[in-house]
Design a protein around this motif. Structure first.
Motif, short mmCIF file in Angstrom:
data_model
loop_
_atom_site.label_atom_id
_atom_site.label_comp_id
_atom_site.label_asym_id
_atom_site.label_seq_id
_atom_site.Cartn_x
_atom_site.Cartn_y
_atom_site.Cartn_z
N GLU A 1 0.83 -1.21 0.00
CA GLU A 1 0.00 0.00 0.00
C GLU A 1 0.86 1.26 0.00
N ALA A 2 2.07 1.19 0.56
CA ALA A 2 2.94 2.35 0.62
C ALA A 2 3.71 2.57 -0.68
N GLU A 3 3.69 1.59 -1.57
CA GLU A 3 4.43 1.71 -2.82
C GLU A 3 3.49 1.78 -4.01
N MET A 4 3.25 0.70 -4.72
CA MET A 4 2.39 0.77 -5.90
C MET A 4 0.91 0.62 -5.57
N ASN A 5 0.61 0.09 -4.39
CA ASN A 5 -0.77 -0.04 -3.92
C ASN A 5 -1.64 -0.75 -4.95
N SER A 6 -1.07 -1.78 -5.56
CA SER A 6 -1.74 -2.50 -6.62
C SER A 6 -2.02 -3.93 -6.17
N HIS A 7 -2.23 -4.81 -7.14
CA HIS A 7 -2.60 -6.18 -6.85
C HIS A 7 -2.38 -6.99 -8.12
N ARG A 8 -2.13 -8.28 -7.97
CA ARG A 8 -1.94 -9.13 -9.15
C ARG A 8 -3.17 -9.08 -10.06
N LEU A 9 -4.35 -8.95 -9.47
CA LEU A 9 -5.58 -8.86 -10.26
C LEU A 9 -5.58 -7.59 -11.10
N PHE A 10 -5.21 -6.47 -10.49
CA PHE A 10 -5.18 -5.20 -11.20
C PHE A 10 -4.14 -5.24 -12.31
N MET A 11 -2.96 -5.80 -12.04
CA MET A 11 -1.90 -5.86 -13.04
C MET A 11 -2.37 -6.64 -14.27
N VAL A 12 -2.97 -7.80 -14.06
CA VAL A 12 -3.42 -8.62 -15.18
C VAL A 12 -4.54 -7.91 -15.94
N ALA A 13 -5.46 -7.30 -15.20
CA ALA A 13 -6.56 -6.56 -15.85
C ALA A 13 -6.01 -5.42 -16.69
N ALA A 14 -4.97 -4.74 -16.18
CA ALA A 14 -4.37 -3.63 -16.93
C ALA A 14 -3.72 -4.13 -18.21
N VAL A 15 -3.05 -5.26 -18.15
CA VAL A 15 -2.40 -5.81 -19.35
C VAL A 15 -3.45 -6.21 -20.38
N VAL A 16 -4.55 -6.78 -19.93
CA VAL A 16 -5.61 -7.18 -20.85
C VAL A 16 -6.26 -5.97 -21.52
N SER A 17 -6.44 -4.90 -20.78
CA SER A 17 -7.17 -3.74 -21.31
C SER A 17 -6.28 -2.73 -22.03
N ASN A 18 -4.97 -2.78 -21.78
CA ASN A 18 -4.05 -1.83 -22.39
C ASN A 18 -3.48 -2.43 -23.67
N THR A 19 -3.75 -1.80 -24.80
CA THR A 19 -3.37 -2.37 -26.09
C THR A 19 -1.88 -2.63 -26.19
N LYS A 20 -1.06 -1.66 -25.77
CA LYS A 20 0.39 -1.80 -25.87
C LYS A 20 0.89 -2.94 -24.99
N LEU A 21 0.42 -3.00 -23.75
CA LEU A 21 0.86 -4.06 -22.85
C LEU A 21 0.35 -5.42 -23.30
N ARG A 22 -0.89 -5.45 -23.79
CA ARG A 22 -1.46 -6.72 -24.25
C ARG A 22 -0.67 -7.27 -25.45
N THR A 23 -0.36 -6.40 -26.38
CA THR A 23 0.42 -6.81 -27.55
C THR A 23 1.79 -7.32 -27.13
N SER A 24 2.43 -6.60 -26.21
CA SER A 24 3.74 -6.99 -25.73
C SER A 24 3.68 -8.32 -24.99
N ALA A 25 2.61 -8.52 -24.20
CA ALA A 25 2.45 -9.77 -23.45
C ALA A 25 2.26 -10.96 -24.38
N MET A 26 1.56 -10.75 -25.46
CA MET A 26 1.34 -11.84 -26.41
C MET A 26 2.62 -12.13 -27.18
N ALA A 27 3.37 -11.08 -27.52
CA ALA A 27 4.64 -11.28 -28.22
C ALA A 27 5.66 -11.94 -27.32
N GLY A 28 5.61 -11.62 -26.01
CA GLY A 28 6.57 -12.17 -25.07
C GLY A 28 6.20 -13.53 -24.52
#
Length: 387
Positions: free
Chosen positions: A123-150
């Protein structure tokens, strides 16, 4: 003196022979991925880079680079240090991680991918969660494309993830606490899908971080050729490997023994006077091994760590490569410049003994001012590039 330096040059040449020919003056001091290792693909590393730099994976809009700034040796600038002054420990550099066996100041992680979960879900740093990270990758075109390429995300997995994230969870996930509540509403099979992708993303992030190397320095020049240092720097080198005993902890190619020591440091205002350090780190490793979080399996050595009072207050030895740009020194950031660090070792003024936990390596140097200046001149060559 010349005899000692001749031996050191020979040892150094043996360690870095071949690197000099490959790298030149403005290249990393060692290859990002030596030929003898199993190296991740370029696409995997690029995915890790994209995740490292992206603020989209945090509801607080903070990326890994928010604290580990590329322009400051992947450590923190003075402004960032001030902004995160409430963190219990200082922000370390991420350079040369391939030479580390343990991560965090207290070594509470033995695998780099798993280490990343800490700041992500703090909470004191990125205040995120594994669920949020995965959701962000799915919804963000650049990250999603990079994740599929990687190779971290496939077409079938994407369909499964969209079904899982459509379980009225993503919109309710706005910080670590709310994300955890949303996480608990997911059926177990959907959580397994999310964690499998999160694991792959974190492995990519680790691949990128391992590729981060400090630059070729005047020290590497000297170890390869026996030339290039001033008389003052040579005197400092003799002190470093001799009377000052610095090389007892700062040794090897990365200039760290990767071990843990209690330096009896005083505590700066705002940080705890007594920090259990490695003791708490081993406790954390044991709890992590019991939980098996995200498929974590401890390394063989982590399973046999001895938890006893001798490790209380110990912290990991940082590398002295890339000192330039550091805004604070030591695990608690008690010193703001290199001269103050040397001043402490010289006198051990304000040394803090907690529960009688001494350090057999520590004794005041009692150097004269010119000796401290020589030692500092030598230490500064670890960031000086060849012209």
């Amino acid at each position: 003196m010349r005899g000692l330096l001749t031996v050191l040059v020979g040892l150094g040449a043996a360690l870095i022979a071949g690197v000099a020919l490959a790298n030149g003056s403005d290249e990393p001091w060692e290859p990002a991925c030596p030929p003898e290792r199993a190296c991740p693909s370029k696409e995997t590393v690029e995915l890790g880079r994209a995740l490292f730099l992206s603020s989209a994976i945090s509801p607080a809009r903070r990326s890994c680079a928010t604290c580990h700034e590329p322009t400051h040796g992947y450590g923190a600038s003075a402004a960032t240090t001030l902004k995160f002054k409430d963190l219990p420990r200082s922000i370390p550099s991420l350079l040369n991680l391939s030479h580390q066996r343990w991560f965090f100041w207290d070594g509470r992680a033995d695998q780099l991918w798993q280490q990343a979960v800490g700041p992500l879900e703090s909470e004191a740093e990125m205040n995120s969660h594994r669920l949020f990270m995965v959701a962000a990758v799915v919804s963000n075109t650049k990250l999603r494309t990079s994740a599929m390429a990687g190779g971290a995300l496939g077409s079938r997995e994407l369909v499964a993830l969209r079904a899982a994230l459509g379980h009225s969870t993503a919109s309710a996930c706005v910080n670590n606490e709310s994300c955890e509540r949303a996480w608990q509403t997911l059926p177990r099979d959907q959580r397994a899908v999310v964690e499998a992708i999160a694991h792959k993303l974190l492995l990519s992030l680790a691949a990128f971080q391992v590729s981060l190397k400090s630059r070729w320095t005047a020290y590497d020049d000297y170890m390869a050729s026996g030339k290039g240092l001033s008389e003052r720097q040579l005197r400092g080198m003799k002190l470093f490997f001799g009377e000052a005993r610095c090389s007892s902890c700062h040794s090897g190619p990365a200039m760290t023994d990767a071990g843990f020591h209690n330096l009896l440091l005083p505590s700066p205002p705002g940080r705890a006077r007594e920090d259990p350090g490695r003791f708490r780190g081993i406790q954390h490793l044991r709890a992590l091994a019991a939980s098996g979080d995200m498929g974590y399996v401890p390394s063989e050595i982590a399973m046999h760590l001895d938890l006893n009072n001798s490790v209380w207050g110990q912290f990991k030895t940082p590398s002295i490569r890339n000192l330039e740009g550091r805004s604070e020194f030591m695990h608690n950031g008690v010193y703001k410049n290199l001269r103050d660090v040397l001043g402490y070792y010289n006198t051990l003024a304000d040394a803090q003994v907690v529960h009688h936990h001494q350090n057999a390596l520590l004794a005041p140097l009692n150097f004269k001012e010119d000796q401290l200046e020589d030692l500092e001149a030598f230490l500064r060559i670890f960031t000086r590039r060849r012209d």
